[in-house]
Design an enzyme around this catalytic site. Structure first.
Site, mmCIF file in Angstrom:
data_model
loop_
_atom_site.group_PDB
_atom_site.id
_atom_site.type_symbol
_atom_site.label_atom_id
_atom_site.label_comp_id
_atom_site.label_asym_id
_atom_site.label_seq_id
_atom_site.Cartn_x
_atom_site.Cartn_y
_atom_site.Cartn_z
ATOM 1 N N SER A 20 0.847 -1.190 0.000
ATOM 2 C CA SER A 20 0.000 0.000 0.000
ATOM 3 C C SER A 20 0.884 1.241 0.000
ATOM 4 O O SER A 20 1.586 1.515 0.980
ATOM 5 C CB SER A 20 -0.911 0.002 1.229
ATOM 6 N N HIS A 49 -1.006 -0.968 -4.275
ATOM 7 C CA HIS A 49 -2.356 -0.655 -3.811
ATOM 8 C C HIS A 49 -2.424 0.838 -3.490
ATOM 9 O O HIS A 49 -1.586 1.368 -2.768
ATOM 10 C CB HIS A 49 -2.686 -1.478 -2.564
ATOM 11 N N ASP A 51 -4.797 3.745 -1.951
ATOM 12 C CA ASP A 51 -5.983 4.079 -1.164
ATOM 13 C C ASP A 51 -6.358 5.542 -1.378
ATOM 14 O O ASP A 51 -5.601 6.446 -0.994
ATOM 15 C CB ASP A 51 -5.723 3.840 0.325
ATOM 16 N N HIS A 89 -8.218 1.733 -4.852
ATOM 17 C CA HIS A 89 -9.373 1.509 -3.987
ATOM 18 C C HIS A 89 -9.991 2.853 -3.625
ATOM 19 O O HIS A 89 -9.370 3.657 -2.925
ATOM 20 C CB HIS A 89 -8.917 0.757 -2.721
ATOM 21 N N PHE A 117 -7.563 4.738 8.159
ATOM 22 C CA PHE A 117 -6.217 5.085 8.598
ATOM 23 C C PHE A 117 -5.297 3.875 8.551
ATOM 24 O O PHE A 117 -5.690 2.773 8.939
ATOM 25 C CB PHE A 117 -6.238 5.636 10.029
ATOM 26 N N GLY A 150 -2.010 1.539 9.749
ATOM 27 C CA GLY A 150 -1.414 1.233 11.042
ATOM 28 C C GLY A 150 -2.357 0.659 12.079
ATOM 29 O O GLY A 150 -1.972 0.470 13.234
ATOM 30 N N ASP A 174 -7.121 -6.467 3.046
ATOM 31 C CA ASP A 174 -6.353 -5.257 3.364
ATOM 32 C C ASP A 174 -6.668 -4.800 4.777
ATOM 33 O O ASP A 174 -7.831 -4.638 5.132
ATOM 34 C CB ASP A 174 -6.701 -4.146 2.360
ATOM 35 N N SER A 198 2.359 -0.652 6.225
ATOM 36 C CA SER A 198 3.473 -0.523 7.153
ATOM 37 C C SER A 198 4.203 -1.848 7.343
ATOM 38 O O SER A 198 5.386 -1.862 7.697
ATOM 39 C CB SER A 198 2.976 0.004 8.508
#
Length: 221
Positions: A8, A33, A35, A66, A146, A148, A178, A201
């Site tokens: 991501s 990916h 976002d 996405h 968000f 993490g 995801d 991450s």
């Protein structure tokens, strides 16, 4: 089939975006990916059309976009245009797309893969009428918004249930997962039936992307 790994890009270092793309490309990432969030469906603002245009100029792995935004059907073709030849697919968020079937048809008419995503608390049965039309279903394993967040372990069972449904169909859309996926849980989600695994991450917070992706592949087969 081979399990796909899609870093991501939201977790990358944006002060050196081109270098980050090249690094994960050399590390063996299958897709990137992307976002997209607009501050309405989720309380976060992230990547928009200019960033996607910039990504497309880096000769990236295929861009898997996405749209976690309100009325994604109004923006899908704009992101297809922004990604150009780098586009792989557009995934629409079920909870915000009022015209899901028509939007899927519009995306596929552009020669682009169409996916639909559902949030953790949205049941699988809402997808019953579109499973024959989509190329991919994205199961969110954290609440959208968000990076993490901690992986919701119970979502592995949701992936397993979807795997059973899809395995009984003539057409077999991919299952993507995801949210909070790292080394310690990637095997769990792969064994549950995921085809494409997104990690932000879990990859970008490590010092050696190639070693991380290589280790992930050794775990998921």
């Amino acid at each position: 089939m081979k399990k796909l790994i899609a870093p991501s890009i939201l977790s990358a270092d944006f002060t050196k975006l081109g270098e980050e793309v090249e690094a994960i490309k050399q590390a063996g990432a299958d897709w990137i990916h992307v976002d997209v969030m607009d501050g309405h469906f989720v309380h976060n603002l992230t990547l928009g059309i200019p960033i996607v245009e910039a990504l497309a100029r880096t000769n990236p792995p295929p861009l898997d976009i996405h749209l976690q935004i309100d009325k994604p059907e109004s923006f899908s073709e704009k992101f297809i245009d922004a990604a150009g030849d780098s586009i792989l697919g557009i995934t629409l968020q079920y909870e915000t797309c009022a015209l899901l079937h028509g939007s899927i048809s519009t995306i596929k008419a552009r020669g682009v893969k169409a996916g639909v995503a559902i949030s953790p608390m949205t049941p699988i049965y809402v997808l019953e009428e579109v499973l024959d039309y989509v190329d991919m279903v994205l199961i969110m394993t954290v609440e959208p918004g968000f990076p993490g967040q901690k992986f919701i372990t119970s979502m592995a069972e949701k992936v397993s249930r979807l795997r059973e449904i899809i395995d009984g169909m003539d057409k077999s859309p991919l299952i993507q997962v995801d949210g909070g996926i790292k080394m310690e849980n990637i095997k769990l989600i792969a064994d549950a039936g995921a085809d494409s695994i997104v990690s932000g991450s879990g990859i970008f917070s490590t010092s050696d992307y190639a070693a991380t992706i290589g280790q992930m592949r050794s775990l998921i087969g």
